[in-house]
Design a protein around this motif. Structure first.
Motif, PDB file in Angstrom:
ATOM      1  N   GLU A  57      -5.117  -3.479   6.669  1.00 59.44           N
ATOM      2  CA  GLU A  57      -5.684  -3.035   5.394  1.00 59.44           C
ATOM      3  C   GLU A  57      -6.905  -2.144   5.619  1.00 59.44           C
ATOM      4  OE1 GLU A  57      -3.915  -7.091   4.321  1.00 59.44           O
ATOM      5  OE2 GLU A  57      -4.736  -6.130   6.075  1.00 59.44           O
ATOM      6  N   LEU A  80       0.834  -1.195   0.000  1.00 61.85           N
ATOM      7  CA  LEU A  80       0.000   0.000   0.000  1.00 61.85           C
ATOM      8  C   LEU A  80       0.870   1.247   0.000  1.00 61.85           C
ATOM      9  CD1 LEU A  80      -2.608  -0.978   2.751  1.00 61.85           C
ATOM     10  CD2 LEU A  80      -2.901  -1.120   0.270  1.00 61.85           C
ATOM     11  N   PHE A  97      -6.011   1.117   3.658  1.00 60.22           N
ATOM     12  CA  PHE A  97      -6.447   1.036   2.266  1.00 60.22           C
ATOM     13  C   PHE A  97      -7.476   2.128   2.010  1.00 60.22           C
ATOM     14  CE2 PHE A  97      -9.221  -0.929  -1.059  1.00 60.22           C
ATOM     15  CZ  PHE A  97      -8.322  -0.801  -2.094  1.00 60.22           C
ATOM     16  N   ASN A 123      -4.933   2.843  -3.318  1.00 61.75           N
ATOM     17  CA  ASN A 123      -3.507   2.915  -3.024  1.00 61.75           C
ATOM     18  C   ASN A 123      -2.786   1.559  -3.013  1.00 61.75           C
ATOM     19  OD1 ASN A 123      -4.789   2.193  -0.612  1.00 61.75           O
ATOM     20  ND2 ASN A 123      -3.363   3.333   0.668  1.00 61.75           N
ATOM     21  N   ARG A 124      -3.414   0.527  -3.559  1.00 59.69           N
ATOM     22  CA  ARG A 124      -2.732  -0.754  -3.710  1.00 59.69           C
ATOM     23  C   ARG A 124      -1.750  -0.688  -4.854  1.00 59.69           C
ATOM     24  NH1 ARG A 124      -6.453  -6.028  -2.779  1.00 59.69           N
ATOM     25  NH2 ARG A 124      -5.522  -6.425  -0.770  1.00 59.69           N
ATOM     26  N   TYR A 153       5.345   3.559   2.124  1.00 61.92           N
ATOM     27  CA  TYR A 153       4.695   2.298   1.747  1.00 61.92           C
ATOM     28  C   TYR A 153       4.584   1.383   2.950  1.00 61.92           C
ATOM     29  CZ  TYR A 153       5.465   3.559  -3.123  1.00 61.92           C
ATOM     30  OH  TYR A 153       5.436   4.203  -4.331  1.00 61.92           O
TER      31      TYR A 153
END
Length: 124
Positions: free
Chosen positions: A102, A26, A106, A110-111, A37
């Motif tokens: 996540e 992410l 998330f 943004n993956r 990240y």
């Protein structure tokens, strides 16, 4: 020196090579100053958890990146490898479900995909 994205992708590939499960990368730099990240993965057992973390450290050390700090104990069921701009979170499956990172990080867009993959790094 690698970019933060290169560190995250190298960590994800090392996790894949050691058969980690449900690997997610992410991009979070727009959400926090803590890291650029997050790399999140699951392991089936404590020996695998140790192995996947060691694989990440070895892979990144070969590329000149040394882990700043490792958090988590053998009893905790999780580890965080802190590469300053990238945090690698490795969990036993049940602990990952409990912490549900996540859900926290998330944002719907943004993956990050691994090169050569059609979709985000996911297994299991």
């Amino acid at each position: 020196m690698l970019s933060s994205k290169d560190i995250a992708l190298s960590a994800a590939r090392a996790l894949q090579e050691k058969q980690a499960l449900d690997i997610v990368v992410l991009k979070v730099d727009h959400l926090t100053v803590m890291a650029d990240y997050l790399v999140i993965a699951s392991a089936r057992s404590m020996p695998q958890l140790e192995a996947v973390c060691q694989a990440v450290e070895d892979e990144l050390a070969q590329q000149g990146e040394v882990v700043e700090r490792v958090t988590g104990t053998r009893e905790s069921g999780w580890r965080i490898l802190d590469y300053r701009c990238v945090l690698v979170h490795a969990f036993l499956r049940e602990d990952r479900t409990y912490y549900d990172l996540e859900r926290l990080w998330f944002d719907g867009a943004n993956r990050v995909d691994l090169p050569g993959e059609g979709s985000p790094v996911q297994q299991g």
